[in-house]
Design a protein around this motif. Structure first.
Motif, PDB file in Angstrom:
ATOM      1  N   ALA A 235       0.842  -1.430   0.020  1.00 20.74           N
ATOM      2  CA  ALA A 235       0.004  -0.097  -0.173  1.00 20.74           C
ATOM      3  C   ALA A 235       0.782   1.373  -0.073  1.00 20.74           C
ATOM      4  O   ALA A 235       0.767   2.173  -0.580  1.00 20.74           O
ATOM      5  CB  ALA A 235      -0.934   0.217   1.217  1.00 20.74           C
ATOM      6  N   LYS A 236       2.324   1.282   0.816  1.00 16.90           N
ATOM      7  CA  LYS A 236       2.733   2.392   0.793  1.00 16.90           C
ATOM      8  C   LYS A 236       3.586   2.635  -0.638  1.00 16.90           C
ATOM      9  O   LYS A 236       3.733   3.677  -1.201  1.00 16.90           O
ATOM     10  CB  LYS A 236       3.931   2.175   1.781  1.00 16.90           C
ATOM     11  CG  LYS A 236       3.520   2.580   3.330  1.00 16.90           C
ATOM     12  CD  LYS A 236       3.240   4.112   3.397  1.00 16.90           C
ATOM     13  CE  LYS A 236       2.665   4.497   4.657  1.00 16.90           C
ATOM     14  NZ  LYS A 236       2.430   5.752   4.736  1.00 16.90           N
TER      15      LYS A 236
ATOM     16  N   GLY B 162      -5.895   4.309   8.186  1.00 14.72           N
ATOM     17  CA  GLY B 162      -4.844   3.890   7.063  1.00 14.72           C
ATOM     18  C   GLY B 162      -3.805   3.068   7.540  1.00 14.72           C
ATOM     19  O   GLY B 162      -2.530   3.124   6.884  1.00 14.72           O
TER      20      GLY B 162
ATOM     21  N   ASP C 230       2.924   1.133  -9.543  1.00 13.41           N
ATOM     22  CA  ASP C 230       1.840   0.543  -9.892  1.00 13.41           C
ATOM     23  C   ASP C 230       1.416  -0.954  -9.678  1.00 13.41           C
ATOM     24  O   ASP C 230       0.506  -1.320  -9.398  1.00 13.41           O
ATOM     25  CB  ASP C 230       1.651   0.599 -11.494  1.00 13.41           C
ATOM     26  CG  ASP C 230       1.504   2.119 -12.079  1.00 13.41           C
ATOM     27  OD1 ASP C 230       0.475   2.616 -11.637  1.00 13.41           O
ATOM     28  OD2 ASP C 230       2.498   2.349 -12.673  1.00 13.41           O
TER      29      ASP C 230
ATOM     30  N   ASN D  26      11.268   6.927  -1.626  1.00 14.35           N
ATOM     31  CA  ASN D  26      10.975   8.073  -0.577  1.00 14.35           C
ATOM     32  C   ASN D  26      11.873   7.947   0.507  1.00 14.35           C
ATOM     33  O   ASN D  26      11.308   7.319   1.377  1.00 14.35           O
ATOM     34  CB  ASN D  26       9.350   7.877  -0.261  1.00 14.35           C
ATOM     35  CG  ASN D  26       8.959   9.150   0.525  1.00 14.35           C
ATOM     36  OD1 ASN D  26       9.775   9.971   1.004  1.00 14.35           O
ATOM     37  ND2 ASN D  26       7.709   9.197   0.915  1.00 14.35           N
TER      38      ASN D  26
ATOM     39  N   ASN E  88      -0.761  -9.069  -2.596  1.00 11.69           N
ATOM     40  CA  ASN E  88      -0.336  -7.730  -3.091  1.00 11.69           C
ATOM     41  C   ASN E  88       0.854  -7.680  -3.966  1.00 11.69           C
ATOM     42  O   ASN E  88       1.239  -6.670  -4.532  1.00 11.69           O
ATOM     43  CB  ASN E  88      -0.285  -6.543  -1.953  1.00 11.69           C
ATOM     44  CG  ASN E  88      -1.310  -6.470  -1.015  1.00 11.69           C
ATOM     45  OD1 ASN E  88      -2.418  -6.480  -1.403  1.00 11.69           O
ATOM     46  ND2 ASN E  88      -0.855  -6.713   0.340  1.00 11.69           N
TER      47      ASN E  88
ATOM     48  N   LYS F  52       2.333   1.625  -3.492  1.00 11.56           N
ATOM     49  CA  LYS F  52       1.429   2.409  -4.278  1.00 11.56           C
ATOM     50  C   LYS F  52       0.972   3.719  -4.115  1.00 11.56           C
ATOM     51  O   LYS F  52       1.062   4.509  -5.093  1.00 11.56           O
ATOM     52  CB  LYS F  52      -0.068   1.391  -4.122  1.00 11.56           C
ATOM     53  CG  LYS F  52      -1.105   1.890  -5.097  1.00 11.56           C
ATOM     54  CD  LYS F  52      -2.445   1.204  -5.025  1.00 11.56           C
ATOM     55  CE  LYS F  52      -3.499   1.526  -6.130  1.00 11.56           C
ATOM     56  NZ  LYS F  52      -4.796   0.706  -5.841  1.00 11.56           N
ATOM     57  N   GLU F  53       1.104   4.443  -2.691  1.00 14.12           N
ATOM     58  CA  GLU F  53       1.068   5.619  -2.468  1.00 14.12           C
ATOM     59  C   GLU F  53       2.171   6.547  -2.973  1.00 14.12           C
ATOM     60  O   GLU F  53       1.758   7.667  -3.508  1.00 14.12           O
ATOM     61  CB  GLU F  53       0.929   5.718  -1.004  1.00 14.12           C
ATOM     62  CG  GLU F  53       0.844   7.031  -0.451  1.00 14.12           C
ATOM     63  CD  GLU F  53       1.020   7.072   1.204  1.00 14.12           C
ATOM     64  OE1 GLU F  53       1.396   8.065   1.551  1.00 14.12           O
ATOM     65  OE2 GLU F  53       0.471   6.131   1.926  1.00 14.12           O
ATOM     66  N   TYR F  54       3.346   5.988  -3.225  1.00 15.72           N
ATOM     67  CA  TYR F  54       4.632   6.478  -3.598  1.00 15.72           C
ATOM     68  C   TYR F  54       4.711   6.394  -5.363  1.00 15.72           C
ATOM     69  O   TYR F  54       5.816   6.617  -5.962  1.00 15.72           O
ATOM     70  CB  TYR F  54       5.670   5.844  -2.901  1.00 15.72           C
ATOM     71  CG  TYR F  54       5.544   6.183  -1.497  1.00 15.72           C
ATOM     72  CD1 TYR F  54       5.161   7.042  -0.916  1.00 15.72           C
ATOM     73  CD2 TYR F  54       6.606   5.356  -0.813  1.00 15.72           C
ATOM     74  CE1 TYR F  54       5.179   7.336   0.579  1.00 15.72           C
ATOM     75  CE2 TYR F  54       6.638   5.722   0.779  1.00 15.72           C
ATOM     76  CZ  TYR F  54       5.825   6.576   1.203  1.00 15.72           C
ATOM     77  OH  TYR F  54       5.854   6.627   2.620  1.00 15.72           O
TER      78      TYR F  54
END
Length: 247
Positions: free
Chosen positions: A64-65, A196, A72, A165, A96, A67-69
């Motif tokens: 999920a992190k 979250g 894809d 990041n 995932n 994807k946030e950054y």
């Protein structure tokens, strides 16, 4: 042997026979990489110790992190057949991560990462590495040092996510014991989702027994929540925990 860093080069153009349900299909590198930002990690083999205990689970946990950054897809490549890779993913509950069976070694050989593991009876396998691929071009590559054994120092998920990041802050690990059909369990998971927060769900009767949760917490009710090694309790205690943190 010296491994060549492929940064700035395109990934090999090849295809993989994959099993989807009860049918065969063909997956190509164009489908995987074109027009996407993809994190790839490659490892010696499914079901092997480091791969199963750390390498795959951590990428799955941080998906999920990633994807946030702007990532894809997360792809795991191994010189195994599709049946082995699919079963490993299922056993690991790694929903995932996409698993790619490079059984013919085409991708691994094209990346210059093919090594002989004959002493272990493995035949040819992949050296452990990870890379960030943007639209089919390798933007960054982390190759494990050439040492005896199976070094695991730089291809891990945390190294990759901190490259993407540098301000990444690790979330405390969260586990929640639940029971099927439990409304309080649903409330606890909703509270975690609202914050979250990623968590591991341990379903009593499937993943563990009431004996396990009683041995750990002294209780047999659900949910039971742990955050960063701290025992929180049930849904009401979890709600109070978040309220205190926000105060």
């Amino acid at each position: 042997m010296a491994f060549e860093n492929k940064e700035g080069q395109r990934v090999p153009n090849c295809s993989f026979p994959v099993r989807v349900g009860d049918s065969w299909a063909t997956l190509t590198t164009d489908e995987i990489f074109n027009g996407k930002t993809v994190v790839v990690f490659s490892l010696p083999g499914a079901f092997t110790p480091t791969c199963s205990s750390t390498h795959l689970p951590r990428y799955n946990e941080l998906a999920a992190k990633f994807k946030e950054y702007g990532v894809d897809e997360i792809v795991c490549v191994s010189v195994n057949d599709t049946f082995v890779m699919n079963e490993w993913k299922k056993q690991q509950e790694a929903e995932n991560v996409s698993v790619i069976p490079d059984g013919n070694c085409e991708f691994t050989r094209g990346m210059g990462m093919l090594v002989a593991k004959t002493a272990l009876g493995f035949g040819d396998r992949s050296w452990r590495y990870s890379m960030l691929v943007k639209d089919g071009v390798v933007a960054k590559m982390f190759i494990e040092p050439e040492k005896d054994g199976d070094p695991f120092e730089v291809s891990d998920a945390d190294t990759m996510i901190r490259y993407i990041n540098p301000d990444f802050t690790e979330q405390a690990s969260i586990s929640i014991f639940t029971k099927p059909g439990c409304q309080y369990c649903a409330k606890a998971k909703e509270l975690l989702n609202e914050q979250g927060l990623a968590y591991e769900e341990i379903v009593l009767g499937t993943d563990a027994s009431t004996v396990s949760v009683r041995a750990i917490t002294g209780k047999t009710s659900a949910p039971q929540v742990f955050i960063g090694g701290q025992y929180i309790g049930g849904s009401e205690e979890l709600e109070a925990y978040f309220a205190t943190a926000e105060a």
